[in-house]
Motif scaffolding. Structure first.
Motif, PDB file in Angstrom:
ATOM      1  N   CYS A   1      79.635   3.379 -36.042  1.00 60.55           N
ATOM      2  CA  CYS A   1      80.218   3.254 -37.384  1.00 60.55           C
ATOM      3  C   CYS A   1      80.286   1.780 -37.741  1.00 60.55           C
ATOM      4  O   CYS A   1      80.690   0.969 -36.911  1.00 60.55           O
ATOM      5  N   ARG A   2      79.929   1.461 -38.958  1.00 56.53           N
ATOM      6  CA  ARG A   2      80.059   0.072 -39.411  1.00 56.53           C
ATOM      7  C   ARG A   2      81.130   0.008 -40.481  1.00 56.53           C
ATOM      8  O   ARG A   2      81.176   0.876 -41.357  1.00 56.53           O
ATOM      9  N   PRO A   3      82.007  -0.999 -40.444  1.00 56.22           N
ATOM     10  CA  PRO A   3      83.053  -1.097 -41.462  1.00 56.22           C
ATOM     11  C   PRO A   3      82.455  -1.193 -42.867  1.00 56.22           C
ATOM     12  O   PRO A   3      81.422  -1.837 -43.062  1.00 56.22           O
ATOM     13  N   ILE A   4      83.122  -0.518 -43.799  1.00 62.12           N
ATOM     14  CA  ILE A   4      82.721  -0.660 -45.210  1.00 62.12           C
ATOM     15  C   ILE A   4      83.670  -1.618 -45.929  1.00 62.12           C
ATOM     16  O   ILE A   4      83.380  -2.041 -47.050  1.00 62.12           O
ATOM     17  N   ALA A   5      84.801  -1.934 -45.284  1.00 65.19           N
ATOM     18  CA  ALA A   5      85.781  -2.815 -45.930  1.00 65.19           C
ATOM     19  C   ALA A   5      86.736  -3.341 -44.869  1.00 65.19           C
ATOM     20  O   ALA A   5      86.843  -2.770 -43.772  1.00 65.19           O
ATOM     21  N   TYR A   6      87.429  -4.418 -45.216  1.00 63.72           N
ATOM     22  CA  TYR A   6      88.458  -4.990 -44.337  1.00 63.72           C
ATOM     23  C   TYR A   6      89.749  -5.129 -45.127  1.00 63.72           C
ATOM     24  O   TYR A   6      89.720  -5.532 -46.298  1.00 63.72           O
TER      25      TYR A   6
ATOM     26  N   PHE B   1      90.174   4.345 -40.315  1.00 65.12           N
ATOM     27  CA  PHE B   1      89.996   2.959 -39.878  1.00 65.12           C
ATOM     28  C   PHE B   1      89.981   2.851 -38.360  1.00 65.12           C
ATOM     29  O   PHE B   1      90.297   3.816 -37.650  1.00 65.12           O
ATOM     30  N   ALA B   2      89.607   1.671 -37.900  1.00 66.78           N
ATOM     31  CA  ALA B   2      89.610   1.400 -36.450  1.00 66.78           C
ATOM     32  C   ALA B   2      90.877   0.634 -36.087  1.00 66.78           C
ATOM     33  O   ALA B   2      91.214  -0.363 -36.737  1.00 66.78           O
ATOM     34  N   PHE B   3      91.582   1.115 -35.057  1.00 73.01           N
ATOM     35  CA  PHE B   3      92.698   0.348 -34.488  1.00 73.01           C
ATOM     36  C   PHE B   3      92.064  -0.782 -33.682  1.00 73.01           C
ATOM     37  O   PHE B   3      91.975  -0.718 -32.446  1.00 73.01           O
ATOM     38  N   HIS B   4      91.620  -1.823 -34.374  1.00 72.07           N
ATOM     39  CA  HIS B   4      90.800  -2.835 -33.697  1.00 72.07           C
ATOM     40  C   HIS B   4      91.614  -3.712 -32.748  1.00 72.07           C
ATOM     41  O   HIS B   4      91.039  -4.432 -31.935  1.00 72.07           O
ATOM     42  N   ARG B   5      92.956  -3.655 -32.844  1.00 74.66           N
ATOM     43  CA  ARG B   5      93.780  -4.470 -31.949  1.00 74.66           C
ATOM     44  C   ARG B   5      94.351  -3.643 -30.795  1.00 74.66           C
ATOM     45  O   ARG B   5      95.208  -4.129 -30.064  1.00 74.66           O
ATOM     46  N   SER B   6      93.894  -2.393 -30.646  1.00 76.96           N
ATOM     47  CA  SER B   6      94.355  -1.562 -29.521  1.00 76.96           C
ATOM     48  C   SER B   6      93.386  -1.701 -28.361  1.00 76.96           C
ATOM     49  O   SER B   6      92.176  -1.797 -28.573  1.00 76.96           O
ATOM     50  N   GLN B   7      93.938  -1.667 -27.174  1.00 72.60           N
ATOM     51  CA  GLN B   7      93.085  -1.708 -25.982  1.00 72.60           C
ATOM     52  C   GLN B   7      93.519  -0.624 -25.029  1.00 72.60           C
ATOM     53  O   GLN B   7      94.688  -0.590 -24.628  1.00 72.60           O
ATOM     54  N   GLY B   8      92.613   0.268 -24.708  1.00 73.43           N
ATOM     55  CA  GLY B   8      92.897   1.302 -23.727  1.00 73.43           C
ATOM     56  C   GLY B   8      93.807   2.386 -24.273  1.00 73.43           C
ATOM     57  O   GLY B   8      94.304   2.308 -25.405  1.00 73.43           O
ATOM     58  N   TRP B   9      93.975   3.429 -23.479  1.00 76.11           N
ATOM     59  CA  TRP B   9      94.816   4.544 -23.896  1.00 76.11           C
ATOM     60  C   TRP B   9      95.239   5.319 -22.666  1.00 76.11           C
ATOM     61  O   TRP B   9      94.638   5.188 -21.607  1.00 76.11           O
ATOM     62  N   ASN B  10      96.316   6.099 -22.839  1.00 76.04           N
ATOM     63  CA  ASN B  10      96.790   6.984 -21.776  1.00 76.04           C
ATOM     64  C   ASN B  10      96.882   8.393 -22.334  1.00 76.04           C
ATOM     65  O   ASN B  10      97.087   8.572 -23.548  1.00 76.04           O
ATOM     66  N   ALA B  11      96.779   9.385 -21.432  1.00 77.73           N
ATOM     67  CA  ALA B  11      96.809  10.782 -21.875  1.00 77.73           C
ATOM     68  C   ALA B  11      98.166  11.138 -22.471  1.00 77.73           C
ATOM     69  O   ALA B  11      98.265  11.990 -23.352  1.00 77.73           O
ATOM     70  N   GLN B  12      99.223  10.486 -21.981  1.00 78.83           N
ATOM     71  CA  GLN B  12     100.561  10.741 -22.526  1.00 78.83           C
ATOM     72  C   GLN B  12     101.193   9.430 -22.956  1.00 78.83           C
ATOM     73  O   GLN B  12     101.000   8.394 -22.305  1.00 78.83           O
ATOM     74  N   VAL B  13     101.945   9.478 -24.056  1.00 75.49           N
ATOM     75  CA  VAL B  13     102.574   8.263 -24.586  1.00 75.49           C
ATOM     76  C   VAL B  13     104.035   8.550 -24.896  1.00 75.49           C
ATOM     77  O   VAL B  13     104.419   9.696 -25.148  1.00 75.49           O
ATOM     78  N   LYS B  14     104.841   7.497 -24.899  1.00 77.94           N
ATOM     79  CA  LYS B  14     106.262   7.635 -25.209  1.00 77.94           C
ATOM     80  C   LYS B  14     106.423   7.350 -26.698  1.00 77.94           C
ATOM     81  O   LYS B  14     106.215   6.221 -27.143  1.00 77.94           O
ATOM     82  N   PRO B  15     106.787   8.362 -27.497  1.00 75.10           N
ATOM     83  CA  PRO B  15     106.895   8.134 -28.941  1.00 75.10           C
ATOM     84  C   PRO B  15     108.054   7.210 -29.284  1.00 75.10           C
ATOM     85  O   PRO B  15     109.105   7.270 -28.630  1.00 75.10           O
ATOM     86  N   PRO B  16     107.909   6.371 -30.325  1.00 73.79           N
ATOM     87  CA  PRO B  16     108.987   5.453 -30.683  1.00 73.79           C
ATOM     88  C   PRO B  16     110.262   6.179 -31.096  1.00 73.79           C
ATOM     89  O   PRO B  16     111.351   5.627 -30.994  1.00 73.79           O
TER      90      PRO B  16
ATOM     91  N   THR C   1      92.243  -5.170 -40.462  1.00 75.05           N
ATOM     92  CA  THR C   1      91.818  -3.850 -39.964  1.00 75.05           C
ATOM     93  C   THR C   1      90.494  -3.430 -40.620  1.00 75.05           C
ATOM     94  O   THR C   1      90.374  -3.434 -41.848  1.00 75.05           O
ATOM     95  N   PRO C   2      89.494  -3.056 -39.809  1.00 77.36           N
ATOM     96  CA  PRO C   2      88.224  -2.582 -40.367  1.00 77.36           C
ATOM     97  C   PRO C   2      88.356  -1.127 -40.831  1.00 77.36           C
ATOM     98  O   PRO C   2      88.824  -0.269 -40.070  1.00 77.36           O
ATOM     99  N   VAL C   3      87.958  -0.879 -42.052  1.00 79.97           N
ATOM    100  CA  VAL C   3      88.017   0.475 -42.618  1.00 79.97           C
ATOM    101  C   VAL C   3      86.613   1.074 -42.570  1.00 79.97           C
ATOM    102  O   VAL C   3      85.634   0.456 -43.009  1.00 79.97           O
ATOM    103  N   LEU C   4      86.527   2.285 -42.002  1.00 84.58           N
ATOM    104  CA  LEU C   4      85.222   2.916 -41.764  1.00 84.58           C
ATOM    105  C   LEU C   4      84.838   3.888 -42.867  1.00 84.58           C
ATOM    106  O   LEU C   4      83.667   4.155 -43.104  1.00 84.58           O
ATOM    107  N   ASP C   5      85.852   4.472 -43.521  1.00 89.07           N
ATOM    108  CA  ASP C   5      85.556   5.441 -44.596  1.00 89.07           C
ATOM    109  C   ASP C   5      86.781   5.571 -45.492  1.00 89.07           C
ATOM    110  O   ASP C   5      87.908   5.265 -45.070  1.00 89.07           O
ATOM    111  N   ILE C   6      86.540   6.022 -46.692  1.00 91.35           N
ATOM    112  CA  ILE C   6      87.593   6.283 -47.681  1.00 91.35           C
ATOM    113  C   ILE C   6      87.299   7.657 -48.270  1.00 91.35           C
ATOM    114  O   ILE C   6      86.144   7.979 -48.551  1.00 91.35           O
ATOM    115  N   LYS C   7      88.348   8.443 -48.451  1.00 90.86           N
ATOM    116  CA  LYS C   7      88.199   9.726 -49.153  1.00 90.86           C
ATOM    117  C   LYS C   7      89.353   9.848 -50.133  1.00 90.86           C
ATOM    118  O   LYS C   7      90.456   9.357 -49.850  1.00 90.86           O
ATOM    119  N   PRO C   8      89.137  10.510 -51.269  1.00 86.93           N
ATOM    120  CA  PRO C   8      90.258  10.708 -52.188  1.00 86.93           C
ATOM    121  C   PRO C   8      91.258  11.680 -51.582  1.00 86.93           C
ATOM    122  O   PRO C   8      90.859  12.647 -50.915  1.00 86.93           O
TER     123      PRO C   8
END
Ligand SMILES: C[S@@+](CC[C@H](N)C(=O)[O-])C[C@H]1O[C@@H](n2cnc3c(N)ncnc32)[C@H](O)[C@@H]1O
Length: 176
Positions: free
Chosen positions: A7-12, A67-82, A128-135
């Motif tokens: 995917c290539r960003p269409i907007a920032y 959009f892409a969470f471009h500042r996120s690194q890695g992930w875990n199967a379970q997360v602690k919600p805020p 943040t790079p935006v990959l698509d927009i829909k109404p």
């Protein structure tokens, strides 16, 4: 081997939120600034995108940003919600740390300009790079009163509604 999709960003996005801690948790719960001013952001299209692609967006009150969470690194199967409680499966949360770092926000469209959109109610970091927009189309996208699993349970225990705006009562069984 699973195929990859490029995917290539269409907007920032140009937003006032430089750090993760600055940004709201969801686009629908954005507070104003301390001075009471409404927070606006600018979505700037890449030069290669023909203006015809975003023609006709004017008139839509909200749009979806994918959009892409471009500042996120890695992930875990379970997360602690805020909001508290035990860890949850990442796919049952809106965590920015996901197997594919994709985000989805329904934001308010304020104006369509030459090469950019003016937005309110963004929960995204600056750049943040935006990959698509829909109404955002209420008849297709809004399911007011839909069950929200563990979030409903926490809300009931804490006596609050996470969903902004009035909650419509659920229809009794058998009435559509
Ligand atoms: C809980 S996520 C929800 C985002 C979106 N509404 C969704 O549901 O996919 C919002 C948080 O993601 C973080 N965030 C926003 N933009 C980001 C980016 N480009 N990269 C990494 N984290 C980001 C901020 O901390 C923000 O408070």
């Amino acid at each position: 081997m699973h195929p990859e999709f490029v995917c290539r960003p269409i907007a920032y996005l140009r937003s006032p939120y430089a750090q993760r801690i600055d940004a709201p948790h969801q686009s629908t719960v954005v507070a104003g600034t301390e001075s009471g001013a409404v927070v606006e952001a600018r979505l700037e299209f890449v030069a290669e995108l023909p203006p015809q692609a975003y023609a006709d967006l004017a008139g839509f009150e909200r749009i979806w940003l994918i959009f892409a969470f471009h500042r996120s690194q890695g992930w875990n199967a379970q997360v602690k919600p805020p909001r508290g409680g035990p860890k949850r499966g990442v796919l049952a949360t809106r965590s920015p740390h996901r197997p594919n770092p994709l985000g989805l926000s329904a934001v308010e469209l304020v104006a369509v300009e030459d090469g950019a959109l003016v937005l309110r109610g963004v929960d995204l970091l600056d750049g943040t790079p935006v990959l698509d927009i829909k109404p955002y189309v209420p008849y297709a996208d809004a399911f007011v009163g839909a069950r929200a699993g563990w979030i409903d349970q926490i809300d009931a225990a804490q006596g609050r509604h996470s969903a902004p705006g009035p909650k419509r009562p659920r229809r009794p069984p058998g009435q559509g």
